[in-house]
Scaffold this active site. Structure first.
Site, PDB file in Angstrom:
ATOM      1  N   TYR A  99       6.531  81.869  23.599  1.00 47.63           N
ATOM      2  CA  TYR A  99       7.735  82.046  24.432  1.00 47.63           C
ATOM      3  C   TYR A  99       8.938  81.967  23.513  1.00 47.63           C
ATOM      4  O   TYR A  99       8.991  81.130  22.612  1.00 47.63           O
ATOM      5  CB  TYR A  99       7.806  80.923  25.479  1.00 47.63           C
ATOM      6  CG  TYR A  99       9.078  80.945  26.304  1.00 47.63           C
ATOM      7  CD1 TYR A  99       9.115  81.585  27.539  1.00 47.63           C
ATOM      8  CD2 TYR A  99      10.241  80.333  25.835  1.00 47.63           C
ATOM      9  CE1 TYR A  99      10.280  81.612  28.294  1.00 47.63           C
ATOM     10  CE2 TYR A  99      11.414  80.363  26.584  1.00 47.63           C
ATOM     11  CZ  TYR A  99      11.423  80.998  27.806  1.00 47.63           C
ATOM     12  OH  TYR A  99      12.579  81.038  28.544  1.00 47.63           O
ATOM     13  N   GLU A 187      15.080  86.870  27.037  1.00 49.56           N
ATOM     14  CA  GLU A 187      13.823  86.107  27.056  1.00 49.56           C
ATOM     15  C   GLU A 187      12.643  87.029  26.803  1.00 49.56           C
ATOM     16  O   GLU A 187      12.583  88.127  27.357  1.00 49.56           O
ATOM     17  CB  GLU A 187      13.674  85.438  28.429  1.00 49.56           C
ATOM     18  CG  GLU A 187      12.433  84.582  28.579  1.00 49.56           C
ATOM     19  CD  GLU A 187      12.236  84.115  30.025  1.00 49.56           C
ATOM     20  OE1 GLU A 187      12.624  82.977  30.335  1.00 49.56           O
ATOM     21  OE2 GLU A 187      11.723  84.906  30.841  1.00 49.56           O
TER      22      GLU A 187
END
Lengths: 378, 288
Positions: A99, A187
């Protein structure tokens, strides 16, 4: 403004962040002409989260299967949002998932960087259950985000070798996207280890941005040209925006107008406290004119099912006489309760009274009154 | 003497020749604020309400002895104006402008931190010390001098509560509007520290709203450092998640930023939290 995945990936590609080559389609038949190698992945393009769980992401090994999935996904509703577009891409062989994001760290008042070796799942959940799996930092906007900082972050995720080099390239490019495009959030989840397509298998495992989420700053739109128009505004939201009024749609039957975001929020709370259900939130802002007020009333009462209207004005820069004229001009078609106090209050009150409208001074009393009116009308 | 500003504060208004700048300069002068200079690039040498206008902040400091700045320039020029004011060591620098891009706000905040300048805003109503000085756009007639410090993320809601305090005969040591954006200069924690140290402040009223975690941070600070009574109110108990409620910073994202979380944190820190804004003045009366 939120970008769709395919728009975010177009942006990423411009900054040399590796993404899958995909095709955007709007009709199931378009699957047929796609020159990609199976298996394919089909992904619903919606702005809400949780599309995978909702059945908005499917794998297809054959053209028939792809067409069937495309027909099922296009037009489906995901959390109230209709799927109008689909991305079709070559499915990647995904290994480990990471992530990586840059987002505003409000307490630090800086851009924050968040990275984790537990990618592919909801980062809020990771933060709750295994906070030690998350590496964080903040960025000095004048210093920027440099490769050595990305390397340190990558090492904290346990990356080494060519994957660490990949991570540094992706992270520094992602920060460039964030600043250059005026993003509040960029993101990548998951940032996945992939061997083979879309890369050359001989090159060994590489990092690929499998999903992409970008939120652009609405206040910086003027600095960018060619931005997409993603928000599907309701008719009333569009009307309010055109008037420069701040409007939020809610699901009750009592329309609410006030001046100042905090005051309007407090007015919603008061109405709810006395058992009412707000239909909407409209902030006429500071220094509202007669015309602003008239438009505001016309907008909020147009919402279907509205049976009452509460206007809560505390005149500071805003003048009560201007507001009163707007209220009289608009002639609310539903039961209306007005609370009006502050600058030029006496004149405002006189204007309302000559039109047969009583103005309350105490907002709580006004909120209680409008809730009672709507309850009796039921 | 008071905190941040006093009757001796000499204010520079940046964007003084604009509609808002000109209007609020007149209101500040009526309040008794010493507005000593204005800046509008290209209009140096003119006057607004008798206040001399300069082309740069540096000239305003040198020629008129300005010590604080109030910024009304449009959003796309606000960063430049704020950096200029901070560079000139004006303190506080108060940014009224709404709609400043967040990456601009990040730079303004960072530069203020480096120069050790107090930054208020952006997207704020400013600050007022009753009877002494007002910088910003709060309505003049609401205030009375007294012992209660008021700090808030909202403009009109602050006016509402200050007016109720004044009606109840409870004066204010200062009212400070932090601003409704996600990234702003002074925080609740900064304000609480100043109020705790200020001998003229006996109690604090904290007016928060949904979004972010500034109220939760304030609660931690109150537990550890604040010995004066604090009364709170949080707007947005009934706001739905994911919607920006008028202020850019007033949005519940995921599970973060709910009114419930803020109220719970403040109550755990010993703060009396009002359910409705109309209760705040009575709760303040009970502690001063």
């Amino acid at each position: 403004m939120k970008l769709h995945e395919y728009q975010a990936k177009e942006l990423f590609a411009r900054y040399a962040i590796p993404v899958q080559n995909g095709v955007v389609i709007e009709r199931p038949q378009q699957v047929e002409g796609i020159a990609l190698t199976y298996p394919l992945v089909l992904k619903a393009q919606v702005l809400v989260g949780g599309r995978g769980k909702a059945g908005g992401i499917k794998l297809a090994s054959t053209p028939d299967e792809a067409k069937r999935h495309a027909a099922a996904i296009l037009g489906m509703q995901i959390k109230g949002e209709k799927v109008r577009r689909l991305v079709v891409a070559e499915a990647a062989e995904i290994g480990a998932e990471y992530y990586l994001a840059f987002t505003i760290d409000r307490p630090a008042r800086r851009m924050g960087v968040i990275a984790s070796a537990a990618g592919g799942i909801d980062i809020e959940e990771v933060a709750r259950s295994t906070p030690d799996k998350i590496a964080r930092g903040t960025v000095d906007p004048f210093f920027g985000f440099h490769p050595y900082q990305a390397r340190q972050l990558g090492r904290r995720l346990g990356l080494g070798g060519s994957l660490l080099s990949d991570f540094v390239a992706v992270a520094t490019a992602l920060y460039r996207v964030c600043v250059s495009e005026d993003a509040e959030l960029v993101e990548v989840n998951p940032l996945a280890v992939v061997t083979g397509r879309p890369f050359d298998a001989a090159g060994g495992p590489r990092l690929l941005a499998v999903d992409a989420k970008v939120i652009l700053d609405d206040n910086a739109v003027y600095r960018h040209s060619g931005l997409p128009k993603n928000e599907e505004l309701t008719e009333l939201e569009a009307a309010a925006r055109a008037e420069g009024l701040s409007y939020v749609e809610l699901d009750g039957d009592l329309a609410i107008i006030g001046n100042g975001a905090g005051l309007v929020m407090a007015t919603l709370d008061m109405v709810a406290h006395f058992g009412g259900r707000p239909a909407n939130f409209l902030d006429v802002g500071g220094g509202a004119t007669t015309e602003n007020m008239k438009q505001a009333i016309e907008i909020v009462v147009r919402k279907p099912g509205v049976r009452g209207l509460l206007i809560n004005i505390f005149g500071g820069i805003t003048r009560c006489d201007d507001i009163a004229r707007g209220i009289v001009d608009a002639r609310s078609p539903v039961d209306m309760v007005v609370r009006l106090t502050g600058t030029n209050e006496d004149e405002g009150r006189r204007i309302l009274e000559s039109a047969g409208i009583h103005a309350y001074v105490d907002p709580q009393e006004a909120a209680r009154r409008v809730v009672a009116l709507v309850a009796h009308g039921a | 003497m008071s905190i941040l500003i006093s009757k001796d504060t000499r204010v520079l208004v940046q964007g003084i020749t604009g509609y808002q700048g000109e209007f609020h300069t007149a209101r500040m002068l009526e309040f008794g604020t010493r507005v000593v200079a204005g800046v509008t690039p290209g209009k140096g040498g003119t006057q607004v309400h008798g206040v001399p206008v300069f082309d740069t902040a540096a000239e305003a400091v040198q020629a008129a002895g300005a010590t604080a700045a109030c910024i009304f320039v449009p959003a796309r020029f606000a960063k430049d104006a704020a950096l200029e004011a901070i560079e000139a060591r004006l303190d506080p620098v108060v940014v009224i402008t709404e709609g400043v891009p967040v990456h601009d706000a990040l730079q303004i905040v960072e530069f203020a931190r480096r120069q050790q300048v107090h930054l208020v805003g952006p997207n704020c109503p400013g600050l007022t010390v009753p009877g002494q000085c007002k910088i910003g756009i709060m309505p003049n007639h609401l205030f009375a001098p007294g012992p209660v410090g008021v700090v808030s993320r909202s403009g009109t809601l602050t006016y509402e509560i200050v007016a109720a305090l004044t009606r109840e005969g409870i004066g204010q040591s200062m009212a400070l509007g932090l601003g409704g954006d996600p990234v702003v200069g002074l925080s609740f924690t900064d304000a609480l520290r100043m109020f705790q140290d200020d001998p003229h402040t006996a109690a604090v009223i904290l007016i928060g709203e949904i979004g972010g975690s500034a109220e939760e941070e304030a609660a931690r600070f109150i537990s550890a450092h604040v010995r004066k009574p604090v009364v709170g109110y949080i707007a947005g108990r009934t706001a739905p998640p994911g919607k920006r409620m008028g202020h850019a910073g007033a949005v519940i994202s995921g599970t973060e930023g709910t009114a419930g979380s803020k109220i719970e944190a403040l109550q755990a820190a010993g703060v009396t939290v009002a359910t409705l804004p109309g209760e705040v003045a009575a709760l303040a009366r009970a502690v001063v």
